[in-house]
Each structure stands twice: as structure tokens, then as C-alpha cells.
Design a protein around this motif. Structure first.
Motif, mmCIF file in Angstrom:
data_model
loop_
_atom_site.group_PDB
_atom_site.id
_atom_site.type_symbol
_atom_site.label_atom_id
_atom_site.label_comp_id
_atom_site.label_asym_id
_atom_site.label_seq_id
_atom_site.Cartn_x
_atom_site.Cartn_y
_atom_site.Cartn_z
ATOM 1 N N VAL A 1 0.847 -1.192 0.000
ATOM 2 C CA VAL A 1 0.000 0.000 0.000
ATOM 3 C C VAL A 1 0.890 1.254 0.000
ATOM 4 O O VAL A 1 1.813 1.358 0.808
ATOM 5 C CB VAL A 1 -0.924 0.014 1.240
ATOM 6 C CG1 VAL A 1 -1.579 1.374 1.425
ATOM 7 C CG2 VAL A 1 -1.979 -1.075 1.114
ATOM 8 N N VAL A 2 0.604 2.170 -0.915
ATOM 9 C CA VAL A 2 1.354 3.424 -0.973
ATOM 10 C C VAL A 2 0.444 4.550 -0.510
ATOM 11 O O VAL A 2 -0.673 4.702 -1.019
ATOM 12 C CB VAL A 2 1.862 3.706 -2.406
ATOM 13 C CG1 VAL A 2 2.585 5.052 -2.477
ATOM 14 C CG2 VAL A 2 2.785 2.581 -2.867
ATOM 15 N N VAL A 3 0.887 5.315 0.481
ATOM 16 C CA VAL A 3 0.072 6.413 1.003
ATOM 17 C C VAL A 3 0.586 7.726 0.403
ATOM 18 O O VAL A 3 1.758 8.081 0.563
ATOM 19 C CB VAL A 3 0.141 6.495 2.542
ATOM 20 C CG1 VAL A 3 -0.860 7.525 3.050
ATOM 21 C CG2 VAL A 3 -0.111 5.135 3.175
ATOM 22 N N LEU A 4 -0.306 8.420 -0.298
ATOM 23 C CA LEU A 4 0.048 9.664 -0.991
ATOM 24 C C LEU A 4 -0.912 10.769 -0.576
ATOM 25 O O LEU A 4 -2.050 10.491 -0.210
ATOM 26 C CB LEU A 4 -0.090 9.461 -2.503
ATOM 27 C CG LEU A 4 0.957 8.595 -3.212
ATOM 28 C CD1 LEU A 4 0.390 8.068 -4.526
ATOM 29 C CD2 LEU A 4 2.205 9.428 -3.478
ATOM 30 N N PRO A 5 -0.494 12.031 -0.677
ATOM 31 C CA PRO A 5 -1.463 13.108 -0.492
ATOM 32 C C PRO A 5 -2.582 12.921 -1.529
ATOM 33 O O PRO A 5 -2.285 12.603 -2.693
ATOM 34 C CB PRO A 5 -0.660 14.374 -0.788
ATOM 35 C CG PRO A 5 0.772 13.983 -0.601
ATOM 36 C CD PRO A 5 0.845 12.539 -1.006
ATOM 37 N N GLU A 6 -3.814 13.105 -1.120
ATOM 38 C CA GLU A 6 -4.958 12.823 -2.000
ATOM 39 C C GLU A 6 -4.802 13.493 -3.367
ATOM 40 O O GLU A 6 -5.066 12.883 -4.411
ATOM 41 C CB GLU A 6 -6.261 13.288 -1.320
ATOM 42 C CG GLU A 6 -7.501 12.911 -2.112
ATOM 43 C CD GLU A 6 -8.724 12.756 -1.204
ATOM 44 O OE1 GLU A 6 -8.748 13.399 -0.133
ATOM 45 O OE2 GLU A 6 -9.630 11.990 -1.573
#
Lengths: 224, 224
Positions: free
Chosen positions: B51-56
Motif C-alpha cells: 500500500v502506498v500512502v500519498l497526499p490525495e
């Protein structure tokens, strides 16, 4: 006549560079690392008394290498067992008349003239000036029972040049050597001199690994 | 079926890069920085839930960019206000069945497969594993009355991936956010989990400045 003395400590054995050539002699942008350091100090502090401390066995090598490049006037003296002893030799070699003494790591070749001048000016009204930078990483502290987070806001990374009143530095270096002396400020502090911190430069690193050299080449090429 | 979950946190705004493009999207050796990170984890931990968490607001940009390169399968989720909240979103997005969760900084793109595998193996018999490296610089600690030498032998620089038992990490991230949470280990520690330190890698740095990118290019080119 020189009011300022500069001691450039270049005593490293180069073990960490995977190279037979000590790192201060390696080429960087067409010149030995140490030549960059010497020339930057010479340009930043014209007329300063400049002493380079080298392992005795490397002095002929350096003289030979230095003769082939355009390097500012400097004297070479043989270093001692520990960095502490090398700085002692450097202090002895400086002319008696210097009022301030800067001590710098020879492999911090990316230092800017601006930082040197800023440190020298600060040293005119402070006995002991050292450049530091904020840390960007997270840290842990090793404890008896394991480890714990250490607040990074309290930490600063120490750089050179560290500049001192000549009188204070000479007095500090009359002490016996102690393994707790990790830099010149720690030597001065042990006779209770007050240390003034100024802002260092992120690029003013010690060139110690092959990766550092690659980075330094890139930085020099992109300096303009 | 994936026993391992990986959360790659790529929430940086890129302010320090003097560039409009956030640093995780910058090109490095012909590929976006984040692509290197994702592919190295995918190769080191085959079958992991990634899972990659990025600014929306950056998710469409990343999807567009990612479609043009050969990047391992991964899901994207929108990050939160602080890193803490981004990791929370990552944990929620992981499949329920994962037993271990690795949390890694997206811009630590130079990480080796070897370190990831070593950390994952250590995590099989330890609840919380984090890689650390020795410090090479001298440090001072800021105190109420000035500053003092800080013994560097006690300090370690903290890196990622930090790998935790999924149960412990989920529990730790049910807490309220606290500004003292500088990394995942600190979140876990605050519910008194024991932290196991393993040896990190000097080259496993956060790519944060243009100089870091130059260094990384050099390192990739000389990797063979």
C-alpha cells in the motif's frame, strides 16, 4: 604579521575509502581534495598563517602532488598519534603573533568562503566559535536496558572550522590527552571556555566514503 | 493470503527540493523515486500486500506517471494530516490477514533488498524491528545554559523499514496523535512495546535535497 592562524588537519589514513591513497589526496574536480580546502581558506582569510598537519610519511607525497597544482602558500608539519596531538603540533608551528586560530578538517573540502568568513568574524568577539547544523533524522539513544527515542530538537551536528582565541586554544592544548576529546571544542570546554554556536552548512561534510566523493563531484559540477 | 503488509509513506510536499514536483515523483536513473522503492520491496517480499500512502491530490498524478513505467502491483490510499494519520490510513487499507507490517519512507529509494529481507526475518521473532546506523559526526546537545558535547557512542540514527507484528502496530495506532511521535517505533513504544534494533545501511537515506538526488544518481550508476 598574520593575525589569524589556520590549522588544517589532514591526518586520515584513508582506510574507509577502499583506496591506498589517503582521501585528502584524492582528485576532486581536477584537484586534490586538500588543495580545495587550502585554497578556500587562503581566499577567505588573505594573509592568514596556514599550516597543514599531515602524517610524517605522507609529507613527501603531498609536496610532490602539490607542486603540480596551483595551491596557496602553506607550511606542512608532521602530525602526532591522535588528532589531539596533531593539533598540538599545528599550534606549535603557527607564528607567535596570531590572535585567532581556526582548526579545520582537511577533508571538509566543500566548505564555502562565506562560512569561513562568518566564523572568523564571530571569533572576533567570542573566544570559541563552532559551526553546527540541525539534524534531520530520528535518533535513538542506547541505554543500559535497550534504547529510547532521543529528541532530535536538542541535537546539533558539529562541524569545522572551529575558531578560538589563540591564548585560550594554546592553554587548552597544554592539557594531557583524554579520549573524551572528540573535537577542539571539547578540549577547550574541559578548561571551561564558553562555546559559541553558529550556523554551519549542510554541504560541509567530511569526505570519508567513495559515495561522498561521487556526491562531491556532482556538487562541484553543479555549483555555478 | 499475504502474510506481510508493506506501507510506503510518500506524503512529502517537496518543499525542500526547490522543485514543484514532490521528491518521490522525481526521476532517478530513468524511473520515479517512488518506483524504485516499490519495486525493491516487491522483489524482496514477493506476495506482500503493498500500500502506498500519498497526499490525495497527488494520486491522479502518480497513477498517470506510474502507468508509463514497469512498477510492481500496489494500491494507493490518501494520506492524512500528519505522518501518523497517513500510517493509520495505510494500516486500515491493508488486508486483515497480514501478520507483520513494514512501514517505509517512500523517498528512501536506495534501500537494498538485503536489508528488507533481514528486517523481515528479524520481525518473525521480534515484535518491533527497526534499522539503525552509527553516527560518524560529533554532536552537541542544546541545554538551558548553552550546549554541551553529547557522547556519539550512545547515539544511533533511525531508518526505515520499521517492521512490527500487525497486532501490536494496529493497537499502537489506535492512540490519539501526539507530537512526540516522530516515527513508528515511538508510537509503538508509547504502549510499551519492546524495540529491537538491527543494523541499517549508510546509503539508505531520505532523498530530500537536490544534492541527495545527485548523490543517488551517482550511487545508482556505480552500483554494479
Amino acid at each position: 604579521m598574520a593575525k589569524r592562524g589556520v590549522i588544517i588537519v589532514a591526518g586520515g589514513s584513508g582506510r574507509r575509502m577502499h583506496s591506498a591513497l589517503p582521501k585528502q589526496f584524492m582528485m576532486l574536480g581536477g584537484m586534490p581534495v586538500l588543495a580545495h580546502t587550502i585554497n578556500t581558506f587562503s581566499e577567505a582569510l588573505p594573509g592568514a598563517d596556514l599550516v597543514v598537519v599531515l602524517p610524517e610519511e605522507h609529507i613527501p607525497l603531498w609536496r610532490n602532488l602539490a607542486s603540480r597544482f596551483d595551491i596557496a602558500a602553506h607550511r606542512c608539519v608532521a602530525g602526532g598519534k591522535e588528532r589531539f596531538h596533531s593539533v598540538q603540533r599545528g599550534i606549535e608551528a603557527l607564528s607567535e603573533g596570531v590572535e585567532h586560530i581556526a582548526v579545520h578538517d582537511g577533508v571538509r573540502a566543500l566548505i564555502s568562503k562565506r562560512l569561513i568568513v562568518r566564523a572568523a568574524l564571530a571569533a572576533e568577539s567570542n573566544d570559541a566559535v563552532i559551526p553546527v547544523i540541525d539534524v534531520v533524522d530520528s535518533y535513538r539513544r542506547i541505554t543500559d536496558y535497550g534504547s529510547e527515542i532521543f529528541p532530535r530538537s536538542e541535537l546539533r551536528i558539529v562541524q569545522t572550522p572551529q575558531i578560538f582565541s589563540a591564548q585560550l586554544l594554546r592553554r587548552a592544548y597544554q592539557q594531557e590527552y583524554d579520549t573524551r576529546f572528540t573535537d577542539d571544542a571539547s578540549v577547550v570546554e574541559s578548561i571551561s571556555g564558553h562555546i559559541t554556536l553558529i550556523e554551519g552548512e549542510r554541504s560541509n561534510i567530511k569526505l570519508t566514503t567513495p559515495e561522498d566523493m561521487g556526491w562531491a563531484e556532482w556538487l562541484l559540477a553543479h555549483k555555478e
